[in-house]
Design a protein around this motif. Structure first.
Motif, PDB file in Angstrom:
ATOM      1  N   VAL A  47       0.741  -1.174  -0.160  1.00 61.43           N
ATOM      2  CA  VAL A  47      -0.130   0.088   0.037  1.00 61.43           C
ATOM      3  C   VAL A  47       1.012   1.221   0.113  1.00 61.43           C
ATOM      4  CG1 VAL A  47      -1.637   1.276   1.427  1.00 61.43           C
ATOM      5  CG2 VAL A  47      -1.666  -1.310   1.178  1.00 61.43           C
ATOM      6  N   ALA A  48       1.307   1.692  -1.082  1.00 60.70           N
ATOM      7  CA  ALA A  48       2.002   2.818  -1.251  1.00 60.70           C
ATOM      8  C   ALA A  48       1.294   4.238  -0.756  1.00 60.70           C
ATOM      9  CB  ALA A  48       2.456   3.151  -2.788  1.00 60.70           C
ATOM     10  N   ALA A  49       0.172   4.216  -0.867  1.00 59.13           N
ATOM     11  CA  ALA A  49      -0.777   5.167  -0.507  1.00 59.13           C
ATOM     12  C   ALA A  49      -2.047   5.076  -0.333  1.00 59.13           C
ATOM     13  CB  ALA A  49      -0.369   6.430  -1.270  1.00 59.13           C
ATOM     14  N   CYS A  50      -2.644   5.479   0.939  1.00 54.87           N
ATOM     15  CA  CYS A  50      -4.008   5.226   0.883  1.00 54.87           C
ATOM     16  C   CYS A  50      -4.728   6.690   1.730  1.00 54.87           C
ATOM     17  CB  CYS A  50      -4.297   4.236   2.078  1.00 54.87           C
ATOM     18  SG  CYS A  50      -5.955   4.060   2.746  1.00 54.87           S
ATOM     19  N   VAL A  51      -5.720   7.070   1.027  1.00 58.72           N
ATOM     20  CA  VAL A  51      -6.420   8.328   1.551  1.00 58.72           C
ATOM     21  C   VAL A  51      -7.874   8.154   1.405  1.00 58.72           C
ATOM     22  CG1 VAL A  51      -6.285   9.543  -0.795  1.00 58.72           C
ATOM     23  CG2 VAL A  51      -5.972  10.754   1.259  1.00 58.72           C
ATOM     24  N   GLY A  52      -8.666   8.922   2.324  1.00 55.27           N
ATOM     25  CA  GLY A  52      -9.794   8.978   2.092  1.00 55.27           C
ATOM     26  C   GLY A  52     -10.554   9.763   3.492  1.00 55.27           C
ATOM     27  N   ASN A  53     -11.875   9.343   3.481  1.00 54.17           N
ATOM     28  CA  ASN A  53     -12.589  10.336   4.499  1.00 54.17           C
ATOM     29  C   ASN A  53     -13.767   9.276   5.099  1.00 54.17           C
ATOM     30  OD1 ASN A  53     -15.137  10.804   3.175  1.00 54.17           O
ATOM     31  ND2 ASN A  53     -13.828  11.841   1.580  1.00 54.17           N
ATOM     32  N   VAL A  54     -13.994   9.718   6.220  1.00 55.75           N
ATOM     33  CA  VAL A  54     -15.188   9.044   6.909  1.00 55.75           C
ATOM     34  C   VAL A  54     -16.544  10.006   6.946  1.00 55.75           C
ATOM     35  CG1 VAL A  54     -16.002   8.038   9.029  1.00 55.75           C
ATOM     36  CG2 VAL A  54     -13.802   7.628   8.376  1.00 55.75           C
ATOM     37  N   ALA A  55     -17.580   9.338   6.518  1.00 53.72           N
ATOM     38  CA  ALA A  55     -18.847  10.090   6.761  1.00 53.72           C
ATOM     39  C   ALA A  55     -19.706   9.288   7.043  1.00 53.72           C
ATOM     40  CB  ALA A  55     -19.136  10.844   5.163  1.00 53.72           C
ATOM     41  N   ASP A  56     -21.056   9.999   7.310  1.00 53.39           N
ATOM     42  CA  ASP A  56     -22.237   8.956   7.668  1.00 53.39           C
ATOM     43  C   ASP A  56     -22.976   8.712   6.336  1.00 53.39           C
ATOM     44  OD1 ASP A  56     -25.369   9.319   7.762  1.00 53.39           O
ATOM     45  OD2 ASP A  56     -24.762   8.420   9.695  1.00 53.39           O
ATOM     46  N   LEU A  57     -23.432   7.321   6.215  1.00 51.47           N
ATOM     47  CA  LEU A  57     -23.933   6.937   4.867  1.00 51.47           C
ATOM     48  C   LEU A  57     -25.173   5.968   5.440  1.00 51.47           C
ATOM     49  CD1 LEU A  57     -24.302   6.688   1.813  1.00 51.47           C
ATOM     50  CD2 LEU A  57     -22.952   4.923   1.897  1.00 51.47           C
ATOM     51  N   ASP A  58     -26.465   6.583   5.303  1.00 45.44           N
ATOM     52  CA  ASP A  58     -27.342   5.752   5.623  1.00 45.44           C
ATOM     53  C   ASP A  58     -27.357   5.378   7.222  1.00 45.44           C
ATOM     54  OD1 ASP A  58     -28.476   6.020   3.003  1.00 45.44           O
ATOM     55  OD2 ASP A  58     -27.724   4.175   2.692  1.00 45.44           O
ATOM     56  N   GLY A  59     -26.782   6.403   7.994  1.00 39.37           N
ATOM     57  CA  GLY A  59     -26.692   6.241   9.366  1.00 39.37           C
ATOM     58  C   GLY A  59     -25.475   5.485  10.030  1.00 39.37           C
ATOM     59  N   GLU A  60     -24.745   4.940   8.959  1.00 36.87           N
ATOM     60  CA  GLU A  60     -23.489   4.247   9.432  1.00 36.87           C
ATOM     61  C   GLU A  60     -22.189   4.814   8.954  1.00 36.87           C
ATOM     62  OE1 GLU A  60     -23.440   1.123  11.203  1.00 36.87           O
ATOM     63  OE2 GLU A  60     -25.691   1.298  11.190  1.00 36.87           O
ATOM     64  N   PRO A  61     -21.299   4.616   9.510  1.00 31.83           N
ATOM     65  CA  PRO A  61     -19.982   5.046   9.137  1.00 31.83           C
ATOM     66  C   PRO A  61     -19.417   4.662   7.872  1.00 31.83           C
ATOM     67  CG  PRO A  61     -19.569   4.177  11.083  1.00 31.83           C
ATOM     68  CD  PRO A  61     -20.939   3.925  10.788  1.00 31.83           C
ATOM     69  N   PHE A  62     -19.142   5.450   6.812  1.00 33.08           N
ATOM     70  CA  PHE A  62     -18.643   4.742   5.764  1.00 33.08           C
ATOM     71  C   PHE A  62     -17.256   5.376   5.270  1.00 33.08           C
ATOM     72  CE2 PHE A  62     -17.970   5.415   1.050  1.00 33.08           C
ATOM     73  CZ  PHE A  62     -17.945   4.120   0.633  1.00 33.08           C
ATOM     74  N   ALA A  63     -16.145   4.707   5.087  1.00 35.10           N
ATOM     75  CA  ALA A  63     -14.776   5.078   4.894  1.00 35.10           C
ATOM     76  C   ALA A  63     -14.613   4.978   3.355  1.00 35.10           C
ATOM     77  CB  ALA A  63     -13.868   3.993   5.700  1.00 35.10           C
ATOM     78  N   HIS A  64     -14.672   6.175   2.634  1.00 32.99           N
ATOM     79  CA  HIS A  64     -14.419   6.445   1.416  1.00 32.99           C
ATOM     80  C   HIS A  64     -12.978   6.315   1.310  1.00 32.99           C
ATOM     81  CE1 HIS A  64     -15.004   8.686  -2.566  1.00 32.99           C
ATOM     82  NE2 HIS A  64     -14.581   7.578  -2.683  1.00 32.99           N
ATOM     83  N   THR A  65     -12.457   5.177   0.582  1.00 35.29           N
ATOM     84  CA  THR A  65     -11.036   4.720   0.493  1.00 35.29           C
ATOM     85  C   THR A  65     -10.505   4.742  -0.709  1.00 35.29           C
ATOM     86  OG1 THR A  65     -11.415   3.771   2.617  1.00 35.29           O
ATOM     87  CG2 THR A  65      -9.360   3.260   1.654  1.00 35.29           C
ATOM     88  N   HIS A  66      -9.366   5.443  -1.113  1.00 36.76           N
ATOM     89  CA  HIS A  66      -8.613   5.297  -2.414  1.00 36.76           C
ATOM     90  C   HIS A  66      -7.214   4.910  -2.061  1.00 36.76           C
ATOM     91  CE1 HIS A  66     -11.115   7.423  -5.669  1.00 36.76           C
ATOM     92  NE2 HIS A  66     -12.024   7.363  -4.575  1.00 36.76           N
ATOM     93  N   VAL A  67      -6.809   3.981  -2.946  1.00 34.71           N
ATOM     94  CA  VAL A  67      -5.483   3.499  -2.451  1.00 34.71           C
ATOM     95  C   VAL A  67      -4.684   3.212  -3.779  1.00 34.71           C
ATOM     96  CG1 VAL A  67      -6.295   1.093  -3.207  1.00 34.71           C
ATOM     97  CG2 VAL A  67      -4.488   1.388  -1.461  1.00 34.71           C
ATOM     98  N   VAL A  68      -3.245   3.479  -3.766  1.00 33.47           N
ATOM     99  CA  VAL A  68      -2.286   3.147  -4.509  1.00 33.47           C
ATOM    100  C   VAL A  68      -1.475   1.983  -4.153  1.00 33.47           C
ATOM    101  CG1 VAL A  68      -0.300   3.742  -5.914  1.00 33.47           C
ATOM    102  CG2 VAL A  68      -2.136   5.602  -5.381  1.00 33.47           C
ATOM    103  N   LEU A  69      -1.752   0.894  -4.771  1.00 37.52           N
ATOM    104  CA  LEU A  69      -1.097  -0.491  -4.516  1.00 37.52           C
ATOM    105  C   LEU A  69       0.192  -0.625  -5.481  1.00 37.52           C
ATOM    106  CD1 LEU A  69      -4.304  -2.570  -4.119  1.00 37.52           C
ATOM    107  CD2 LEU A  69      -2.923  -1.550  -2.294  1.00 37.52           C
ATOM    108  N   SER A  70       1.207  -1.383  -4.994  1.00 34.04           N
ATOM    109  CA  SER A  70       2.257  -1.529  -6.137  1.00 34.04           C
ATOM    110  C   SER A  70       2.708  -3.029  -5.768  1.00 34.04           C
ATOM    111  CB  SER A  70       3.493  -0.790  -5.681  1.00 34.04           C
ATOM    112  OG  SER A  70       3.797  -1.270  -4.619  1.00 34.04           O
ATOM    113  N   ARG A  71       3.155  -3.932  -6.918  1.00 29.70           N
ATOM    114  CA  ARG A  71       3.555  -4.901  -7.283  1.00 29.70           C
ATOM    115  C   ARG A  71       5.022  -5.059  -7.143  1.00 29.70           C
ATOM    116  NH1 ARG A  71      -0.388  -6.287 -12.302  1.00 29.70           N
ATOM    117  NH2 ARG A  71      -1.889  -7.605 -11.054  1.00 29.70           N
ATOM    118  N   PRO A  72       5.492  -6.097  -6.872  1.00 33.66           N
ATOM    119  CA  PRO A  72       7.051  -6.317  -6.575  1.00 33.66           C
ATOM    120  C   PRO A  72       7.876  -5.698  -7.777  1.00 33.66           C
ATOM    121  CG  PRO A  72       6.023  -8.358  -6.012  1.00 33.66           C
ATOM    122  CD  PRO A  72       4.886  -7.558  -6.656  1.00 33.66           C
ATOM    123  N   SER A  73       7.191  -5.611  -8.927  1.00 35.16           N
ATOM    124  CA  SER A  73       8.003  -5.016 -10.149  1.00 35.16           C
ATOM    125  C   SER A  73       7.708  -3.435 -10.064  1.00 35.16           C
ATOM    126  CB  SER A  73       7.116  -5.600 -11.378  1.00 35.16           C
ATOM    127  OG  SER A  73       5.692  -4.821 -11.457  1.00 35.16           O
ATOM    128  N   GLY A  74       7.233  -2.999  -9.207  1.00 31.13           N
ATOM    129  CA  GLY A  74       6.995  -1.587  -9.343  1.00 31.13           C
ATOM    130  C   GLY A  74       5.573  -1.042 -10.018  1.00 31.13           C
TER     131      GLY A  74
END
Length: 139
Positions: free
Chosen positions: A72-99
């Motif tokens: 997980v090279a980078a993970c960013v997001g926010n938490v907000a209420d969605l239909d009465g429950e916490p929702f973690a809107h999560t974006h990510v940059v993943l990397s393989r061994p090759s880069g």
């Protein structure tokens, strides 16, 4: 454009549990600590991942599953209420061994190791359906 000034209150550093789901653990933290709004960043490694990409023409998510260890090279997001429950809107940059980088909306991933910084906002964020994009966006 929608914007407002926010004040922050609490801050957390979080070590995610190996074997647990990355996004679910963030939502669990939000529920435990009664976080109605927060911003987070993180890094680490996962054993697998399901990443979504939003097709703007069809207004639907397409899922891509990676059944392999990834950094997980980078993970960013926010938490907000969605239909009465916490929702973690999560974006990510993943990397393989090759880069090779893989990126998108993180739906699920099995944590190998994860470290997060979470900063709470004093004002809640609530997600509501946006007709133009067909997404649940915060106001």
């Amino acid at each position: 454009m929608h914007y407002r000034e926010v004040a922050t209150s609490r801050e957390f550093v979080v070590r995610l549990e190996t074997g647990g789901d990355w996004r679910a653990q963030l939502e669990d933290l939000a529920a435990r600590e009664d976080l109605e709004a927060a911003w987070f960043t993180g890094l680490g490694a996962v054993q697998d991942a399901e990443v979504w990409f939003y097709d703007q023409d069809r207004q639907e998510y397409d899922a891509v599953t990676f059944d392999e260890p990834l950094e997980v090279a980078a993970c960013v997001g926010n938490v907000a209420d969605l239909d009465g429950e916490p929702f973690a809107h999560t974006h990510v940059v993943l990397s393989r061994p090759s880069g090779q980088a893989l990126a998108g909306h993180l739906d699920a991933a099995t944590v190998w190791a994860g470290e997060m910084y979470v900063r709470e906002f004093e004002e809640p964020l609530v997600r509501e359906h946006d007709e133009t994009t067909d997404l649940d966006l915060w106001l």
